[in-house]
Design a protein around this motif. Structure first.
Motif, PDB file in Angstrom:
ATOM      1  N   SER A  29       0.860  -1.184   0.000  1.00 51.41           N
ATOM      2  CA  SER A  29       0.000   0.000   0.000  1.00 51.41           C
ATOM      3  C   SER A  29       0.897   1.234   0.000  1.00 51.41           C
ATOM      4  CB  SER A  29      -0.965   0.004   1.185  1.00 51.41           C
ATOM      5  OG  SER A  29      -0.263   0.136   2.391  1.00 51.41           O
ATOM      6  N   ILE A  30       0.295   2.385  -0.299  1.00 55.47           N
ATOM      7  CA  ILE A  30       1.053   3.640  -0.343  1.00 55.47           C
ATOM      8  C   ILE A  30       0.441   4.614   0.650  1.00 55.47           C
ATOM      9  CG2 ILE A  30       1.607   5.691  -1.737  1.00 55.47           C
ATOM     10  CD1 ILE A  30       1.687   3.908  -4.193  1.00 55.47           C
ATOM     11  N   LEU A  31       1.302   5.255   1.422  1.00 60.37           N
ATOM     12  CA  LEU A  31       0.881   6.316   2.326  1.00 60.37           C
ATOM     13  C   LEU A  31       1.377   7.635   1.725  1.00 60.37           C
ATOM     14  CD1 LEU A  31      -0.649   5.720   4.884  1.00 60.37           C
ATOM     15  CD2 LEU A  31       1.479   5.870   6.172  1.00 60.37           C
ATOM     16  N   VAL A  32       0.445   8.458   1.261  1.00 58.59           N
ATOM     17  CA  VAL A  32       0.832   9.695   0.577  1.00 58.59           C
ATOM     18  C   VAL A  32       1.326  10.732   1.592  1.00 58.59           C
ATOM     19  CG1 VAL A  32       0.060  11.547  -0.970  1.00 58.59           C
ATOM     20  CG2 VAL A  32      -0.788   9.220  -1.284  1.00 58.59           C
ATOM     21  N   ASP A  33       0.662  10.801   2.753  1.00 52.42           N
ATOM     22  CA  ASP A  33       1.151  11.639   3.857  1.00 52.42           C
ATOM     23  C   ASP A  33       0.575  11.078   5.150  1.00 52.42           C
ATOM     24  OD1 ASP A  33      -1.451  12.821   4.509  1.00 52.42           O
ATOM     25  OD2 ASP A  33      -1.226  13.917   2.629  1.00 52.42           O
ATOM     26  N   GLU A  34       0.898  11.690   6.293  1.00 49.59           N
ATOM     27  CA  GLU A  34       0.516  11.034   7.552  1.00 49.59           C
ATOM     28  C   GLU A  34      -0.981  11.065   7.835  1.00 49.59           C
ATOM     29  OE1 GLU A  34       2.256  14.386  10.458  1.00 49.59           O
ATOM     30  OE2 GLU A  34       3.018  13.996   8.467  1.00 49.59           O
ATOM     31  N   GLU A  35      -1.717  11.940   7.144  1.00 39.58           N
ATOM     32  CA  GLU A  35      -3.162  12.012   7.383  1.00 39.58           C
ATOM     33  C   GLU A  35      -3.949  11.073   6.466  1.00 39.58           C
ATOM     34  OE1 GLU A  35      -4.215  13.923   9.871  1.00 39.58           O
ATOM     35  OE2 GLU A  35      -2.128  14.541  10.173  1.00 39.58           O
ATOM     36  N   ALA A  36      -3.358  10.754   5.319  1.00 42.03           N
ATOM     37  CA  ALA A  36      -4.122  10.054   4.270  1.00 42.03           C
ATOM     38  C   ALA A  36      -4.452   8.613   4.642  1.00 42.03           C
ATOM     39  CB  ALA A  36      -3.321  10.074   2.972  1.00 42.03           C
ATOM     40  N   GLU A  37      -5.571   8.147   4.069  1.00 38.74           N
ATOM     41  CA  GLU A  37      -5.863   6.715   4.124  1.00 38.74           C
ATOM     42  C   GLU A  37      -4.906   6.019   3.161  1.00 38.74           C
ATOM     43  OE1 GLU A  37      -8.390   4.483   5.643  1.00 38.74           O
ATOM     44  OE2 GLU A  37      -7.933   6.150   6.986  1.00 38.74           O
ATOM     45  N   PRO A  38      -4.400   4.842   3.511  1.00 41.83           N
ATOM     46  CA  PRO A  38      -3.477   4.169   2.593  1.00 41.83           C
ATOM     47  C   PRO A  38      -4.137   3.786   1.265  1.00 41.83           C
ATOM     48  CG  PRO A  38      -3.963   2.790   4.516  1.00 41.83           C
ATOM     49  CD  PRO A  38      -4.588   4.115   4.767  1.00 41.83           C
TER      50      PRO A  38
END
Length: 340
Positions: free
Chosen positions: A27-36
């Protein structure tokens, strides 16, 4: 080359990868707030290398430009070429950096990732086995019967969770009951001993089943762990029924041992695909009876909760929690983090 300090955050967007013996999940985490951003599970056997899998399964399917990767792998992390225990892939972080464009790669043990998940899992992602109630914020253990048998501790100290990965699946396991003494002679020792992983993983379930058949003087008719659990579910095969019951018993014994080692008052968490498939067997009395049967500490054991982790992607959830808040976890990155 820049050497990261401990707990220094990796740059987003981050690729998270849980690389098991059979399946790889990304999975990818775009930033710390985003859903993966999730990608479909892939079979490790379908790709010759992990680089190829990341290229085809992730990079060609997204426009997101990845800067770093956190990979949880099944196997010990030593040196620049990391061999996976139960599949042919080799993780070469320097190649991921030079060939795939990553600038920062952190490699953790797969059960460290499971331990991170256990620190942050909410009640809706776990099934209680035995006494219920919210587990205290105290040391925990995660055990995962899957392709192999993973074990990790999670020590809680100074307001921080410290995952302790190890090779706890390879401890000795021996016969206790009269029935065990009938069955164990039919198990095949490896260099003179029976280790927990020989019984408490997919292959292990088949090993127990064959030994039960031999003890009963019956020819085995099932060859795969999935066939054994299917026969158990159908209630169609006495040996399969006993196998799953013994599996639960032996898992309870080992879970109790690990709870004693770590004084895991925060509970023991059963991860891995097999645990989820045999929840009714784990809820039967044998698992907790074996777990608590630890004289002189049976009273203590009664109060330690046990759970099955039901999150479909627990390791990725754990990696995501670490990627967003590395300071909440005591993870040593020395020798396990590569940077461009």
């Amino acid at each position: 080359m820049h050497h990261a300090t401990e707990n220094e955050r990796l740059p987003f967007p981050i690729l998270l990868g849980d690389i098991g013996g059979t399946n790889a999940r990304f999975s990818i985490l775009v930033d710390e707030e985003a859903e993966p951003v999730r990608f479909p599970n892939i079979m490790t056997a379908d790709f010759p290398t992990i680089d190829e899998a990341i290229r085809k399964d992730v990079l060609e399917k997204t426009a997101i430009r990845l800067r770093s990767a956190i990979l949880a792998v099944a196997g010990p992390i030593e040196g620049d070429e990391i061999d996976l225990t139960n599949c042919d892939w080799i993780v070469r972080p320097n190649a991921l950096i030079s060939d795939l464009g990553f600038e920062d790669v952190l490699v953790l043990n797969d059960f460290e990732a499971q331990a991170l998940a256990v620190a942050c899992l909410t009640a809706d992602y776990r099934e209680t086995i035995g006494p219920s109630g919210e587990p205290p914020v105290a040391s925990r253990v995660v055990l995962g019967p899957g392709t192999g048998l993973g074990v990790a501790g999670l020590v809680h100290a100074r307001g921080t969770w410290f995952p302790v990965p190890g090779e706890g699946g390879h401890v000795d396991i021996g016969p206790r009951s009269r029935r065990d003494f009938r069955i164990f002679p039919h198990l095949e020792p490896i260099e003179g001993r029976i280790s927990a992983e020989q019984l408490l993983c997919g292959r292990g379930m088949v090993n127990i089943y064959r030994a039960v058949c031999a003890a009963d003087g019956v020819l085995p008719s099932l060859n795969l762990p999935s066939e054994v659990t299917a026969a158990w579910q159908a209630g169609a095969n006495a040996q399969a029924m006993e196998t799953v019951s013994l599996f639960a018993t032996y898992l309870g014994r080992l879970a109790g041992d690990m709870a004693l080692v770590f004084m895991a008052k925060g509970g023991v968490y059963l991860a891995g695909g097999i645990s989820q498939r045999i929840i009714p067997a784990l809820k039967a009395p044998e698992f907790r009876a074996a777990f608590e049967d630890k004289a002189p500490h049976s009273q203590l054991m009664r109060h330690i909760p046990t759970f099955v982790v039901t999150h479909p992607l627990a390791a990725l959830a754990g990696l995501g929690s670490y990627a967003s808040t590395p300071e909440a976890y005591g993870i040593s990155t020395q020798g396990r983090r590569w940077q461009r």
